[in-house]
Enzyme design. Structure first.
Site, PDB file in Angstrom:
ATOM      1  N   HIS A  71       0.839  -1.208   0.000  1.00  0.00           N
ATOM      2  CA  HIS A  71       0.000   0.000   0.000  1.00  0.00           C
ATOM      3  C   HIS A  71       0.873   1.256   0.000  1.00  0.00           C
ATOM      4  CE1 HIS A  71      -3.641   2.367   1.263  1.00  0.00           C
ATOM      5  NE2 HIS A  71      -2.691   3.161   1.738  1.00  0.00           N
ATOM      6  N   GLU A  72       1.793   1.323   0.955  1.00  0.00           N
ATOM      7  CA  GLU A  72       2.632   2.520   1.051  1.00  0.00           C
ATOM      8  C   GLU A  72       3.526   2.660  -0.171  1.00  0.00           C
ATOM      9  OE1 GLU A  72       1.755   4.626   3.071  1.00  0.00           O
ATOM     10  OE2 GLU A  72       0.572   3.334   4.380  1.00  0.00           O
ATOM     11  N   HIS A  99       1.741   4.471  -2.905  1.00  0.00           N
ATOM     12  CA  HIS A  99       1.850   5.927  -2.754  1.00  0.00           C
ATOM     13  C   HIS A  99       3.201   6.414  -3.261  1.00  0.00           C
ATOM     14  CE1 HIS A  99      -1.815   6.826  -0.633  1.00  0.00           C
ATOM     15  NE2 HIS A  99      -1.529   6.076   0.407  1.00  0.00           N
ATOM     16  N   HIS A 127       3.453   6.587  -6.991  1.00  0.00           N
ATOM     17  CA  HIS A 127       2.687   7.734  -7.482  1.00  0.00           C
ATOM     18  C   HIS A 127       3.553   8.995  -7.405  1.00  0.00           C
ATOM     19  CE1 HIS A 127      -1.595   9.721  -7.450  1.00  0.00           C
ATOM     20  NE2 HIS A 127      -1.015   9.790  -8.612  1.00  0.00           N
TER      21      HIS A 127
END
Length: 697
Positions: free
Chosen positions: A480-481, A484, A487
């Site tokens: 998940h991290e 980020h 991105h």
């Protein structure tokens, strides 16, 4: 209040916070560096602001950027380093230095955002002279000036500024109280009280006690200790002790001296200030302000979305609870389960139903192997390479990496990142990604500045010379991290304020992070990122099949839990009058639970008091973003499932990965998130994939 100019040049000359040659000198930064560096940077930035707002300064993008943005960028990077250290390496001295500088930093950014002269310069920019990235950045800036109070006058402007400063102070204190209340708790127990608890957890708790010269085992409220005790400890009374301590942190219900960390008054004051801010700006309430820069159109739309999701999930959640009650009565002799029993019952039911335990799975997820697997996925899908790199760090366990891309001209640096995986005292809980610096074609040098990110988790450390073991949930958190981070780092946008995650609507910013979680359930992925801690054998296919069968175990309950948080947050910030007492906040939370929850906590529970996302973390009237973006991320991932189905191969489809990278990751905040989504999928998002992924279709 104006930024004070530094008085002692000796504190400036060798100050690591003022070294902008490359990466932050984290190993050299000391509390005594903070004040002089920040004062110096504030002074420079204030002078730059005065310069660009003079009547004769040209209203041209590059001129404004070269003078003002370069000065504020340095301030932002230095303050970012201080804030980061405050989160991951908190000490009394650093906290004091941070809190002393915080009002001055807040005051400057508030003043900058409300400067009507600078607002006028941005309005005077000639759109025809701007490229699409600059046009989007200007549009965001103009909106930011309005929300920053630039159109307020006189007493209203002064009050708005005071509100911003006080909110920053309160949010920081809320965060400190949550950390201190967590760190303050310790329970020392004998080994026989830990029957059922995994061996690696017992080894870690024994080591923690021994480090303090104490016998037995030290239990804390940090997740790597708290969660496995709640899931596996046979002793209901031990689980109750930990549960009570956990759900009363930072509240009036905390025991002994820990009550001094009570966050109740901070919460009510923050809600009052946010409401006052909204009314000064001409909005009904703070939820309206929050949604101006988001995809969702109104609080009413968000509330309807959440209630619809709750309606769809409720039958599944009710069945989850009925199954646990029946199992507890028949197999665990628990006729009347209490709140601290549910994690234990759930784990036992999962073991019985699917014939495996989280503990069994964890032995295959050694941190180095998981990380290598994650990197392989990223390298395959997004056509990059990840390599170890060197940089000063704040702790020996922190690692540093670079992302590269091969081009006809040679190897190109794309971005870099720090990875800080382990839980420790002085580090706030949870997991997060933060930016060190953004990709930016610098207006002062003409050079391309590459992006750098922090990836922070709170996993258990390895014991007895063995590598750290991750639960499957830990693996999902890491992915998940990293989503980020991708991105932020894979952006190809050259304008700082819309590159990477900057300028992306808050309720779309979770799309790339939640998208990456899906790969944690793919056999072709998992078999390459697992190795048993003792034998080195990969995850057996039979165990994977059991995990997959259990994937949506209690997804109804989990969905309702997220809806509960999100609905509470949105209703809290959209009241005609904000709750003015702790009891009023509790009443609202209880009303939400009565509406959507199928399990009720005890009356002493005060979970809102550590709800840092909305009181200290930027998610106020925005927590719904997780569920909102889950619709986007599930639909985006469905494109990879469709490609795999068509080709008969894995979801690691390079062509689809390239389209996703170009449409969503590389575009960053340079256009509205819906445009990026439609550029990838060719249509607007559908909720169908999310319901299918979670077994609620």
């Amino acid at each position: 209040m104006n930024a004070a100019a530094p008085t002692d040049t000796r504190l400036i000359a060798d100050n690591p916070l003022l070294d902008f040659h490359d990466l932050p000198l984290f190993d050299a930064i000391r509390p005594e560096h903070v004040g002089p560096a920040i004062d110096s940077l504030l002074s420079t930035a204030a002078n730059a602001l005065e310069s660009v707002t003079q009547a004769d300064f040209p209203a041209r993008w590059q001129d404004l950027a070269r003078t003002l943005d370069t000065a504020t960028d340095r301030l932002g990077r230095a303050w970012g380093a201080v804030s980061h250290l405050n989160s991951v390496a908190d000490t009394p001295e650093l906290r004091a230095a941070y809190n002393e500088a915080l009002p001055k930093v807040t005051e400057f950014w508030t003043r900058l955002g409300a400067d009507e002269r600078l607002y006028a310069k941005y309005k005077a920019l000639e759109p025809a002279e701007l490229n699409p990235e600059q046009l989007q950045a200007r549009k965001n800036a103009l909106r930011g000036f309005v929300l920053g109070g630039a159109e307020l006058q006189g007493a209203a402007r002064e009050r708005f500024a005071a509100i911003q400063e006080r909110q920053a102070e309160l949010a920081q204190k809320f965060s400190e109280n949550a950390l201190d209340a967590t760190d303050a708790f310790a329970l020392y127990v004998a080994v026989d009280e830990l029957d059922g608890v995994p061996e690696d957890v017992k080894e870690a708790t024994a080591a923690a006690a021994a480090a303090e010269g104490k016998p037995g085992h030290k239990l804390t409220l940090k997740m790597p200790c708290y969660l496995p005790v709640m899931q596996f400890a046979h002793s209901s009374s031990l689980r109750e002790q930990l549960y009570r301590a956990y759900v009363t942190r930072a509240s009036d219900q905390a025991s002994g001296e820990a009550v001094k960390y009570d966050n109740t008054a901070i919460m009510t004051e923050l809600l009052s200030l946010r409401d006052e801010e909204a009314r000064l700006l001409g909005f009904r309430h703070y939820a309206d302000v929050s949604l101006v820069a988001k995809m969702a159109e109104s609080p009413e739309q968000v509330i309807a979305f959440l209630r619809d999701l709750a309606t769809k999930a409720r039958p599944f959640a009710e069945q989850d609870v009925a199954d646990m009650r029946a199992f507890a009565a028949e197999h665990l002799n628990l006729k009347d389960p209490q709140p601290w029993d549910w994690p234990y019952i759930g784990e036992k039911l999962k073991e019985a139903r699917y014939a495996f335990s989280e503990q069994e799975v964890k032995t295959y997820f050694t941190a180095p192997k998981v990380l290598a697997g994650l990197f392989q996925i990223v390298e395959t899908l997004f056509e990059v390479a990840i390599r170890r790199d060197q940089a000063p760090t704040w702790h020996p366990s922190v690692e540093f990496y670079r992302i590269e891309r091969s081009t006809p001209a040679g190897v190109q640096l794309v971005g870099q990142f720090y990875l800080d995986p382990s839980a420790r005292t002085g580090k706030r809980g949870g997991a997060w990604m933060d930016d060190v610096r953004a990709r930016w074609l610098r207006p002062d040098t003409g050079q391309l500045q590459t992006p750098v990110a922090h990836m922070v988790c709170n996993f258990a450390e390895g014991v007895n010379s063995k590598p750290p073991l991750l639960t499957h949930d830990d693996v999902i958190t890491l992915f998940h991290e990293f989503g980020h981070g991708l991105h932020h780092m894979l952006t190809q946008v050259n304008e700082r304020d819309v590159s990477g995650i900057s300028g992306v609507e808050w309720d779309a910013v979770e799309l790339p992070s939640q998208f990456m979680e899906n790969f944690c359930w793919e056999w072709d992925v998992l078999k390459h990122m697992t190795a048993h801690v003792d034998t080195g054998e990969p995850l057996p296919r039979a165990l994977y099949d059991k995990m997959l069968a259990a994937k949506n175990f209690q997804s109804g309950l989990q969905t309702l839990r997220q809806v509960e948080f999100a609905l509470f947050d949105m209703l809290l910030h959209s009241q005609p009058q904000p709750p003015s007492t702790g009891d009023a906040i509790l009443t609202l939370l209880q009303n939400v639970r009565s509406e959507v929850a199928v399990l009720q906590p005890p009356a002493y529970s005060r979970t809102a008091n550590t709800f840092s996302h909305i009181f200290a973390g930027g998610y106020s009237a925005g927590y719904y973003s997780y569920k909102w973006a889950e619709v986007l991320s599930a639909d985006a991932y469905a494109a990879f499932e469709e490609a795999a189905s068509a080709s008969g191969r894995s979801t690691l489809d390079v062509d689809t990965g390239r389209r996703y990278r170009q449409a969503i990751l590389e575009a960053g905040g340079s256009r509205p998130a819906m445009e990026s989504f439609k550029a990838f999928r060719g249509r607007e998002p559908s909720i169908d994939a999310l319901l299918r992924h979670q077994g609620m279709a």
